[in-house]
Motif scaffolding. Structure first.
Motif, PDB file in Angstrom:
ATOM      1  N   UNK A 146      -3.490  13.545   9.528  1.00  0.00           N
ATOM      2  CA  UNK A 146      -4.340  12.139   8.758  1.00  0.00           C
ATOM      3  C   UNK A 146      -5.509  11.765   9.001  1.00  0.00           C
ATOM      4  N   UNK A 204       0.343  -1.217   0.481  1.00  0.00           N
ATOM      5  CA  UNK A 204       0.201   0.196   0.052  1.00  0.00           C
ATOM      6  C   UNK A 204       1.403   0.895  -0.174  1.00  0.00           C
ATOM      7  N   UNK A 205       0.865   2.169  -0.774  1.00  0.00           N
ATOM      8  CA  UNK A 205       1.462   3.061  -0.911  1.00  0.00           C
ATOM      9  C   UNK A 205       1.874   3.974   0.064  1.00  0.00           C
ATOM     10  N   UNK A 206       0.116   4.410   1.040  1.00  0.00           N
ATOM     11  CA  UNK A 206       0.631   4.877   1.940  1.00  0.00           C
ATOM     12  C   UNK A 206       1.089   4.501   3.366  1.00  0.00           C
ATOM     13  N   UNK A 207       0.312   3.217   3.573  1.00  0.00           N
ATOM     14  CA  UNK A 207       0.337   2.361   5.025  1.00  0.00           C
ATOM     15  C   UNK A 207       1.039   1.380   5.254  1.00  0.00           C
ATOM     16  N   UNK A 208       1.470   0.732   3.875  1.00  0.00           N
ATOM     17  CA  UNK A 208       2.317   0.069   4.014  1.00  0.00           C
ATOM     18  C   UNK A 208       3.584  -0.116   2.680  1.00  0.00           C
ATOM     19  N   UNK A 209       4.094   0.651   3.921  1.00  0.00           N
ATOM     20  CA  UNK A 209       5.786   0.637   2.463  1.00  0.00           C
ATOM     21  C   UNK A 209       6.451   0.124   2.168  1.00  0.00           C
ATOM     22  N   UNK A 259      -8.435   4.824   5.230  1.00  0.00           N
ATOM     23  CA  UNK A 259      -7.522   3.561   4.629  1.00  0.00           C
ATOM     24  C   UNK A 259      -7.360   4.356   6.841  1.00  0.00           C
ATOM     25  N   UNK A 316      12.878  -0.911  -3.795  1.00  0.00           N
ATOM     26  CA  UNK A 316      12.217  -0.559  -3.751  1.00  0.00           C
ATOM     27  C   UNK A 316      11.541   1.269  -4.773  1.00  0.00           C
ATOM     28  N   UNK A 343      -6.677   8.424  -2.629  1.00  0.00           N
ATOM     29  CA  UNK A 343      -7.990   7.713  -1.560  1.00  0.00           C
ATOM     30  C   UNK A 343      -8.027   8.664  -0.375  1.00  0.00           C
ATOM     31  N   UNK A 402       6.444  12.827   4.687  1.00  0.00           N
ATOM     32  CA  UNK A 402       4.865  12.611   4.507  1.00  0.00           C
ATOM     33  C   UNK A 402       4.779  10.638   5.393  1.00  0.00           C
ATOM     34  N   UNK A 403       3.367  11.000   4.365  1.00  0.00           N
ATOM     35  CA  UNK A 403       2.453   9.698   5.030  1.00  0.00           C
ATOM     36  C   UNK A 403       3.459   8.479   5.133  1.00  0.00           C
ATOM     37  N   UNK A 404       3.775   7.642   4.002  1.00  0.00           N
ATOM     38  CA  UNK A 404       4.523   6.835   5.245  1.00  0.00           C
ATOM     39  C   UNK A 404       5.956   6.515   5.337  1.00  0.00           C
ATOM     40  N   UNK A 407      -5.109  11.771   0.176  1.00  0.00           N
ATOM     41  CA  UNK A 407      -3.841  10.947   0.054  1.00  0.00           C
ATOM     42  C   UNK A 407      -3.465  11.576  -1.544  1.00  0.00           C
ATOM     43  N   UNK A 408      -2.011  11.911  -1.508  1.00  0.00           N
ATOM     44  CA  UNK A 408      -1.837  11.837  -2.943  1.00  0.00           C
ATOM     45  C   UNK A 408      -1.093  10.172  -2.703  1.00  0.00           C
ATOM     46  N   UNK A 409      -0.413   9.821  -3.969  1.00  0.00           N
ATOM     47  CA  UNK A 409      -0.995  10.394  -5.266  1.00  0.00           C
ATOM     48  C   UNK A 409      -1.716   8.959  -5.566  1.00  0.00           C
TER      49      UNK A 409
END
Lengths: 623, 426
Positions: free
Chosen positions: B36, A494-499, B52, A514, B47, B402-404, B42-44
């Motif tokens: 958050x 997951x691009x945001x929460x599971x990098x 999430x 990555x 979502x 950023x978030x990640x 959220x980008x990109x």
């Protein structure tokens, strides 16, 4: 499993929640409970003000005991937040939690039909009827605990791989670290220094290399590759093969971390690369600095986004601006040092023609104006002056946007401007051109502010080409059944929460494998990957999902469609060439079931029979 | 112990708890979720942010190894790695958390309305409130500063309507002590107030907004129900300007650093505008458009090519057309100033450390840089470590992320904390 219920009389209990006025204000809750009582199999139904409050939960438990309920339906809010609570409650009363069904009459009825109480109530009745039809066909399930091998495999001995391995080792887990080259260190070994420090890059990472080499929990395999991987989270069988031998070493590991890094992109004739001498890439330049083989030069130009951001690859390589700025500062501050040995070894190229020296007042004016820190002013003033021998090296960075994000990078960018590094912006439709004018290397560019074509002599052109995926990334991707993105880099879950997770359990990714990242970011990701990889190892087991796919081996034709669609790599072929589900890896998503051309795959508690019963119940009133 | 219940703190807590380590997660506000939870998309990938995040919040709250302490503050820390003693103040909500079911009937009946800080004061909330619909825990809180019962001993409506008898006006703040082996600091960021810089006209011209105000406006659950409205007349804008680096990359304003996320969120916000209204045209004024993570550049190109977002490489300052209250952006084309009128202007104002970041640093004995971001002694090779053994930092409080990146840092410091714990056992 299906037989468990056959001899038993079905006794369904239905609990309908008011949720204060949240549901009760828009749905006639008591009438829904009354209606439930009329459904076949339902022996008990009631409404609660708050089913999730202590008295509501106690009511469920009492009813299970008192009315010998063997199926429970709760009609209330969302399973997302409340299913675990009600499942735990029925279990406390001695009922398998898979004999419970959730019906959402808040989001699906009261919230969306606030102005239509009657219709909302009718829909609530329909949903409860469907839930009852479904719950009657459910079977009890177990969630098997699968033991885990408490060790890990790390692929790649660069900074990311070493950091991940060292972190896991410190946690007490044995780690097998596999590096295809003959020494540890990876890409950083090419570099001169790392920004913020002026220390030699390899020296900076040497303590880490030593710690990895000497840690009793880490076994390092140099000159080796991972040749085979089988299994699933907690139970991977891996084979490690030395590059020069055929004998493989076999190990069982619980987690795998992919830290295979990236390489630098090059292309023949890109801005004269490999056509003109003294056109090099950023990394080649670093190697020259490191080995002190720099040619003697006066004018140096960096070209940013060489091959990236839509030129050859679509993405921005993130680190090159900051690397270019670091090197620009190195050149301005420390050029003689970088050059020193080169002159001794006679590798320096011939000197370029000497330009007449600039008048002092021009230099002074230029210094004053540039100290205000605006790149554009620098740039214009720099045009006016010509340099003489013994003066500083002129550095120009042709760029599109300078990606000096965050604190340290931006301050470095400012420092470069203070040191009169010129930043010249170009647009992708008017890229600078590297040309040869006689025996003189020139850059032809369009000056955005003045809107004119300009030419400048350069002695060394440094191309900031992007990082690209390792050529063998695809092999590893196939070996581990993990995906690569369009850019060729490994694709996280997951691009945001599971990098740093892959969708496949037990396999993780970090560092430049990555995507482009600097050393600190790679280390952050490596530690994150170590944490994620350590979780099953620390627990000692993985809890398999009860809701999972089952393949009917009698029907399966072995076509392999399910293996391709499974996002979790949870299906393999057995010896007979038929599909087999790995319980520990299956998430019960149902992709395989939907895609199976033979209809050979069913999902626990989501069988065709169960879903049809629910669907028919939905239509029943209508019919 | 983890201080801060935003995404970095949630991730650190989950990673440790999943390894069997008991975690105390201390959050100052009434709900976990952090910044958050406040964002729209959220980008990109565009979502939905809370969609999430909410499952992670629920996982965190329901985790048997995590003790979530909301509306609580760390008051004192002593001891050393492996054995810290922490004093925690649990502020009174005046609501029994074990009884309140979050039905919110009390909120409807509460007569006291105050500006809603969650909505950047664009809407109102009551004296008894939940910060947002998906708050975790879903429990109401009474704002002691404005509640009429608590300030004037009048009203008391909420206690009357609560069928669960969860309201307790006598409830006291409680101080407790816990013992922990390692501490993760993940306190996040604050928003800089751009009214300090008059050239942007924020606070003076009604149709100049901050990016966070815009996030709340465009959020379907926000104060305008997802409609972008001009502050002057409530009309929906057709022409919007986004100005980048407002206060940041600006030594004069005291923030020479780059916030690292504003370019991307402004691109996102301009795309969302177009998704909400076909007729909106957006322009982004930027110094460098920093879109340098996975798929970010491609996202920006999509904004330019498919969403008609115009990007102009220039600073921008703001004036106003007094007749129609339209903000006018003054920018630079080839060295000449150009003026252009817009319907609204959105400012990507600087993200800064929490206003109590220095107090926190002092209490913990950890070092911060001149702006207040927590620093690591070996920034290059040991990010997340502090000068105090056993105390780690993650997320925006340790510098722009950023978030990640914050998630990775949350997991990363969990590894470091687990190393401490595993090391002490062996």
């Amino acid at each position: 499993m299906e037989n468990d219920k056959s001899n038993e009389e079905l006794r369904v209990g239905v609990f309908v929640c008011h949720c204060g006025t949240n549901i009760g204000g828009f749905v006639d809750v008591p009438s829904v409970a009354e209606y439930a009582k009329t459904l076949p199999g339902v022996v008990f139904a009631m409404d609660n003000l708050y089913t999730c409050a202590e008295d509501g939960l106690a009511a469920i438990k009492n009813a299970i005991k008192e009315h010998k309920l063997n199926r429970v339906v709760v009609a209330s809010c969302t399973p997302r937040t409340h299913a675990p609570l009600f499942q735990a409650t029925v279990e406390e009363a001695g009922l398998n939690k898979y004999l419970f069904t959730f019906v959402n009459i808040r989001e699906h009825c009261s919230w969306v039909h606030m102005k239509e109480k009657e219709k909302a109530t009718e829909k609530a009745r329909d949903l409860v009827r469907m839930g009852v039809a479904r719950v009657k066909l459910l079977s009890p399930q177990e969630e098997p605990r699968i033991p885990v091998e408490k060790s890990a495999l790390v692929i790649g001995g660069g900074v990311a791989g070493m950091t991940a391995a060292h972190s896991l080792a410190k946690m007490g887990f044995p780690v097998h670290l596999v590096e295809k080259e003959k020494e540890l260190g990876g890409f950083v070994r090419n570099l001169n220094n790392l920004y913020v420090t002026t220390k030699d890059a390899t020296e900076t990472i040497m303590p880490l290399i030593e710690k990895v080499k000497s840690h009793p929990n880490i076994k390092v395999y140099l000159n080796s590759k991972v040749s085979n991987v089988h299994g699933f989270i907690g139970n991977f069988d891996v084979k490690i093969k030395p590059n020069d031998k055929d004998e493989e070493v076999e190990h069982k590991v619980g987690s795998i971390i992919v830290a295979t890094g990236a390489i630098e992109y090059t292309k023949e004739a890109l801005y004269g690369y490999n056509v003109y001498k003294n056109v090099v890439t950023l990394t080649e330049f670093e190697i020259m600095c490191k080995n002190k083989t720099l040619p003697k030069v006066k004018n140096v130009a960096f070209i940013q986004c060489a091959g990236s951001r839509g030129q050859d690859v679509s993405y921005c390589s993130r680190i090159c601006c900051n690397v270019a700025i670091k090197n620009a500062i190195n050149i301005v501050d420390n050029y003689d040092n970088l050059l020193g040995i080169a002159e001794q070894t006679g590798k320096a190229v011939e000197e370029v023609p000497v330009e007449p020296k600039a008048p002092t007042e021009v230099l002074e004016r230029r210094r004053r104006r540039s100290s205000r820190g605006r790149g554009r002013e620098d740039e214009e003033v720099a045009e006016e002056v010509k340099r003489g021998p013994g003066e500083r090296i002129e550095v120009t960075i042709f760029n599109r946007d300078i990606m000096s994000y965050g604190i340290a990078h931006e301050l470095y960018f400012n420092k470069a401007r203070e040191k009169r590094v010129r930043f010249v912006r170009y647009k992708p439709d008017r890229r600078p051109e590297v040309i040869m004018d006689g025996d003189k290397l020139m850059i032809k560019y369009f000056h955005e502010t003045l809107a004119v074509e300009r030419e400048m002599p350069v002695d060394l052109v440094i191309l900031s080409t992007p990082l690209i995926a390792q050529p063998d990334a695809e092999d590893i991707s196939r070996l581990l059944k993990v995906p690569c993105g369009q850019d060729g880099f490994f694709l996280e879950a997951h691009v945001k929460l599971r990098p740093v997770d892959f969708a496949t359990d037990g396999v993780f990714v970090c560092g430049t494998a990555r995507g482009p990242a600097d050393i600190t970011e790679s280390i952050e990701q490596a530690e994150a990957a170590a944490s994620r990889a350590a979780t099953p190892l620390a627990a000692g087991y993985v809890q398999a999902e009860a809701i999972m796919a089952h393949v009917d081996q009698e029907i399966c034709s072995g076509c392999g469609t399910c293996i391709d669609v499974c996002p979790y790599g949870a299906i393999t072929k057995n010896e007979e060439g038929l599909a087999e589900v790995v319980a520990a890896a299956c998430k019960g998503c149902g992709c395989c079931g939907a895609s199976c051309p033979e209809n050979a795959i069913s999902m626990t508690n989501y069988t065709d029979e169960q879903l049809m019963a629910e669907a028919l119940a939905a239509l029943k009133e209508a019919i | 112990m983890v201080i801060g219940g935003g995404i970095a703190g949630i991730q650190a807590s989950l990673d440790l708890a999943d390894k069997g380590i008991p975690v105390h997660l201390v959050e100052k506000s009434p709900s976990i979720g952090g910044r958050m939870a406040q964002l729209d998309k959220t980008f990109p990938t565009n979502d939905c942010s809370i969609c999430i995040l909410a499952p992670k919040m629920a996982d965190c709250f329901g985790h048997p190894n995590i003790n979530v302490m909301t509306y609580s503050e760390v008051k004192e820390v002593s001891g050393k790695a492996g054995d810290f003693t922490v004093k925690i103040l649990k502020k009174s909500r005046f609501v029994d958390e074990t009884k309140c079911t979050g039905c919110c009937e009390c909120i409807e009946k509460c007569p006291t309305k105050v500006p809603n800080e969650w909505e950047q004061n664009l809407g109102v909330r009551r004296a008894i409130y939940i910060p947002f619909m998906q708050a975790v825990p879903r429990v109401v809180t009474i704002d002691r500063d404005v509640c009429r019962k608590l300030t004037e001993d009048k009203c008391g409506v909420c206690a009357k309507v609560c069928k669960r008898e969860a309201i307790d006006y006598e409830m006291k703040d409680q101080e407790g002590e816990i013992n922990v082996s390692a501490i993760v600091v993940a306190t996040g960021y604050d928003l800089w107030d751009p009214s300090v810089a008059p050239e942007y006209g924020y606070g003076k011209y009604p149709n100049v907004f901050t990016a966070m105000e815009y996030e709340r406006m465009i959020n379907a659950a926000g104060p305008t129900g997802g409609h972008i409205k001009r502050r002057s007349d409530g009309e929906h804008p057709k022409k919007m300007a986004f100005i980048q680096c407002v206060g940041s990359r600006n030594p004069q304003m005291g923030h020479p650093y780059c916030c690292a996320v504003c370019c991307m969120f402004s691109v996102k916000e301009s795309m969302l505008a177009r998704e909400h209204y076909d007729d909106i045209e957006s322009t982004i004024f930027y110094k460098d458009l920093r879109t340098c993570s996975k798929n970010f550049y491609e996202y920006t190109e999509r904004a330019r090519n498919d969403y008609g977002v115009r990007t102009i490489n220039s600073d921008g300052t703001v004036k106003e057309n007094p007749e129609n209250k339209n903000p006018i952006v003054v920018y630079d084309v080839g060295g000449r100033p150009v003026e252009e009128e817009f319907d609204i202007v959105v400012l990507a104002s600087t993200l800064i450390p929490r206003k109590d970041a220095a107090d926190m640093a002092k209490m913990l004995g950890i070092k911060a840089d001149e702006w207040g971001f927590y620093t690591s002694p070996d920034r290059v090779m040991n990010p997340g470590e502090t000068n105090v053994s056993g105390i780690f930092v993650a997320g925006y409080c340790a510098g722009p992320a950023d978030i990640p990146e914050s998630v990775a840092q949350g997991s990363g410091v969990a590894a470091k904390a687990f190393e401490v714990l595993a090391g002490s056992e062996r």
